[in-house]
Design a protein around this motif. Structure first.
Motif, PDB file in Angstrom:
ATOM      1  N   ASN A  94      36.633  34.860  48.002  1.00 48.02           N
ATOM      2  CA  ASN A  94      36.692  33.821  47.157  1.00 48.02           C
ATOM      3  C   ASN A  94      35.997  33.960  45.996  1.00 48.02           C
ATOM      4  O   ASN A  94      35.591  33.060  45.129  1.00 48.02           O
ATOM      5  N   ILE A  95      35.790  35.226  45.458  1.00 55.38           N
ATOM      6  CA  ILE A  95      34.872  35.581  44.282  1.00 55.38           C
ATOM      7  C   ILE A  95      35.426  36.248  43.184  1.00 55.38           C
ATOM      8  O   ILE A  95      36.217  37.228  43.591  1.00 55.38           O
ATOM      9  N   PRO A  96      35.609  35.812  42.123  1.00 63.90           N
ATOM     10  CA  PRO A  96      36.159  36.226  41.050  1.00 63.90           C
ATOM     11  C   PRO A  96      35.633  37.631  40.792  1.00 63.90           C
ATOM     12  O   PRO A  96      34.460  37.660  40.963  1.00 63.90           O
ATOM     13  N   GLY A  97      36.555  38.457  40.479  1.00 65.41           N
ATOM     14  CA  GLY A  97      36.449  39.850  40.031  1.00 65.41           C
ATOM     15  C   GLY A  97      36.716  40.564  41.179  1.00 65.41           C
ATOM     16  O   GLY A  97      36.743  41.995  40.900  1.00 65.41           O
ATOM     17  N   ILE A  98      36.491  40.190  42.232  1.00 62.92           N
ATOM     18  CA  ILE A  98      36.920  41.133  43.565  1.00 62.92           C
ATOM     19  C   ILE A  98      38.234  41.200  43.942  1.00 62.92           C
ATOM     20  O   ILE A  98      39.140  40.420  43.826  1.00 62.92           O
ATOM     21  N   THR A  99      38.734  42.511  44.195  1.00 61.58           N
ATOM     22  CA  THR A  99      40.021  42.908  44.334  1.00 61.58           C
ATOM     23  C   THR A  99      40.054  43.469  45.884  1.00 61.58           C
ATOM     24  O   THR A  99      39.495  44.404  45.992  1.00 61.58           O
ATOM     25  N   LEU A 100      40.886  42.989  46.726  1.00 56.63           N
ATOM     26  CA  LEU A 100      41.201  43.391  48.022  1.00 56.63           C
ATOM     27  C   LEU A 100      41.994  44.557  48.008  1.00 56.63           C
ATOM     28  O   LEU A 100      43.085  44.464  47.354  1.00 56.63           O
ATOM     29  N   VAL A 101      41.958  45.462  48.992  1.00 55.98           N
ATOM     30  CA  VAL A 101      42.707  46.724  49.015  1.00 55.98           C
ATOM     31  C   VAL A 101      43.228  47.019  50.584  1.00 55.98           C
ATOM     32  O   VAL A 101      42.127  47.157  51.437  1.00 55.98           O
ATOM     33  N   THR A 102      44.418  47.108  51.061  1.00 54.44           N
ATOM     34  CA  THR A 102      44.611  47.471  52.404  1.00 54.44           C
ATOM     35  C   THR A 102      45.969  48.909  52.316  1.00 54.44           C
ATOM     36  O   THR A 102      46.441  48.817  51.226  1.00 54.44           O
ATOM     37  N   PHE A 103      45.975  49.406  53.215  1.00 46.65           N
ATOM     38  CA  PHE A 103      46.700  50.628  53.112  1.00 46.65           C
ATOM     39  C   PHE A 103      48.262  50.520  54.128  1.00 46.65           C
ATOM     40  O   PHE A 103      48.103  49.703  54.941  1.00 46.65           O
ATOM     41  N   TYR A 104      49.279  51.175  53.477  1.00 46.40           N
ATOM     42  CA  TYR A 104      50.297  51.243  54.284  1.00 46.40           C
ATOM     43  C   TYR A 104      51.367  52.466  54.072  1.00 46.40           C
ATOM     44  O   TYR A 104      51.064  53.258  53.208  1.00 46.40           O
ATOM     45  N   ALA A 105      52.322  52.513  55.013  1.00 47.19           N
ATOM     46  CA  ALA A 105      53.055  53.671  54.942  1.00 47.19           C
ATOM     47  C   ALA A 105      54.347  53.305  56.097  1.00 47.19           C
ATOM     48  O   ALA A 105      54.804  54.146  56.606  1.00 47.19           O
ATOM     49  N   LEU A 117      50.248  54.176  50.544  1.00 52.55           N
ATOM     50  CA  LEU A 117      50.235  53.073  49.607  1.00 52.55           C
ATOM     51  C   LEU A 117      49.211  52.205  49.758  1.00 52.55           C
ATOM     52  O   LEU A 117      48.362  52.274  50.765  1.00 52.55           O
ATOM     53  N   ALA A 118      49.115  51.400  48.849  1.00 57.97           N
ATOM     54  CA  ALA A 118      48.050  50.053  48.929  1.00 57.97           C
ATOM     55  C   ALA A 118      48.582  48.880  48.470  1.00 57.97           C
ATOM     56  O   ALA A 118      49.397  48.859  47.589  1.00 57.97           O
ATOM     57  N   ALA A 119      48.122  47.862  49.000  1.00 54.34           N
ATOM     58  CA  ALA A 119      48.272  46.391  48.509  1.00 54.34           C
ATOM     59  C   ALA A 119      46.914  46.155  47.872  1.00 54.34           C
ATOM     60  O   ALA A 119      45.905  46.341  48.291  1.00 54.34           O
ATOM     61  N   PHE A 120      47.415  45.220  46.992  1.00 57.60           N
ATOM     62  CA  PHE A 120      45.922  44.683  46.079  1.00 57.60           C
ATOM     63  C   PHE A 120      46.075  43.383  45.746  1.00 57.60           C
ATOM     64  O   PHE A 120      47.337  42.818  45.495  1.00 57.60           O
TER      65      PHE A 120
END
Length: 290
Positions: A125-136, A278-281
């Motif tokens: 819940n922190i402004p400015g932070i972007t979460l990243v997870t991986f996929y294929a 790949l990545a989700a953001f």
């Protein structure tokens, strides 16, 4: 740059394809309507990587040149309008473990080592932070809590799905932020479709244990080979979110299959280990209401 022409499973207007930036990406239209949220799903295009990683690979662990991977993060951050060094990356091992991301995690997995393992979901819940997870081929799950200005991003392959990763993410957001399912906008991202996802009897048996029999006909059908089935991970995750209390009209399901679009997206079923990730953001804008 080559124009992307998606092979859609239907003609719903789920995504916007952003190609006017350094790194093209998919963006959920419903999430674009939430002022504080920024979202994206990468393609194989617009990156610095070469060979089997061509060209937008986000994994440092697949023997790609680290300088190219870092450049890919830089380009994607520029395209999304976020800070690269404020990204936080998962450490995926097909668990349902969720990490509450803090300011101290900024840059982990991009410019700093991660001091955590076995994390397939991230919440923040922190402004400015972007979460990243991986996929294929596995399923990305996006969660935005408009009431509490919080987000969650989770990786859900068939193991994560059968163990109800969507429910685990919502539970973690409830505990951390007071999130209520009815305040969630949820999106099920690009991943392998039912027609492409052939599994054996042991996988179907796992889903039989996890899902009510009333859903079985929706989740799988017999394949063309004996003992094989076609499994619908999109529908399974939608059912999980509905049963967790997310409102039906607040759930958006992808219509883009990674294998059907392997020329634009990495697919494990197509390439095996000879590929990038790949990545989700998903993040909260640093100045969401300016």
């Amino acid at each position: 740059m080559e124009q992307i022409n998606w092979n859609y499973s239907d003609h719903r207007n789920v995504f916007r394809t952003v190609q006017d930036r350094k790194a093209p990406y998919l963006s959920f239209r419903v999430l674009e309507e939430i002022p504080f949220a920024v979202n994206g799903f990468s393609t194989r295009m617009g990156g610095a990587s070469t060979g089997k990683f061509t060209s937008m690979n986000f994994s440092y662990s697949r023997q790609d040149d680290p300088a190219n991977v870092l450049e890919n993060y830089t380009r994607m951050a520029d395209s999304l309008g976020v800070c690269r060094d404020q990204m936080v990356v998962s450490w995926q091992t097909h668990t349902t473990n969720i990490r509450l991301v803090t300011e101290e995690d900024a840059g982990k997995g991009v410019i700093r080592d991660r001091d955590y393992h076995d994390i397939d979901g991230l919440i923040c819940n922190i402004p400015g932070i972007t979460l990243v997870t991986f996929y294929a081929d596995c399923v990305p799950l996006y969660f935005v809590d408009s009431r509490n200005h919080a987000v969650g991003l989770s990786h859900s392959g068939w193991r994560g799905t059968v163990n109800r990763m969507g429910q685990s993410t919502l539970d973690a957001m409830r505990d951390a932020f007071g999130t209520r399912p009815e305040d969630i906008t949820a999106c099920i991202g690009p991943s392998i479709c039912k027609n492409c996802f052939e599994v054996g009897e042991e996988v179907v048996e796992s889903f039989q244990k996890s899902f009510s029999q009333k859903h079985w006909d929706l989740l799988w059908s017999k394949g063309q080979k004996p003992g094989k089935y076609q499994l619908d991970l999109w529908k399974a995750n939608e059912i999980i979110l509905r049963e967790a209390g997310v409102l039906a009209d607040q759930i958006t399901v992808t219509n883009i299959c990674t294998l059907c679009n392997h020329q634009y997206l990495f697919s494990h079923r197509k390439c095996g280990e000879n590929r990038g990730n790949l990545a989700a953001f998903l993040g909260i804008r640093a100045n969401p209401f300016e």
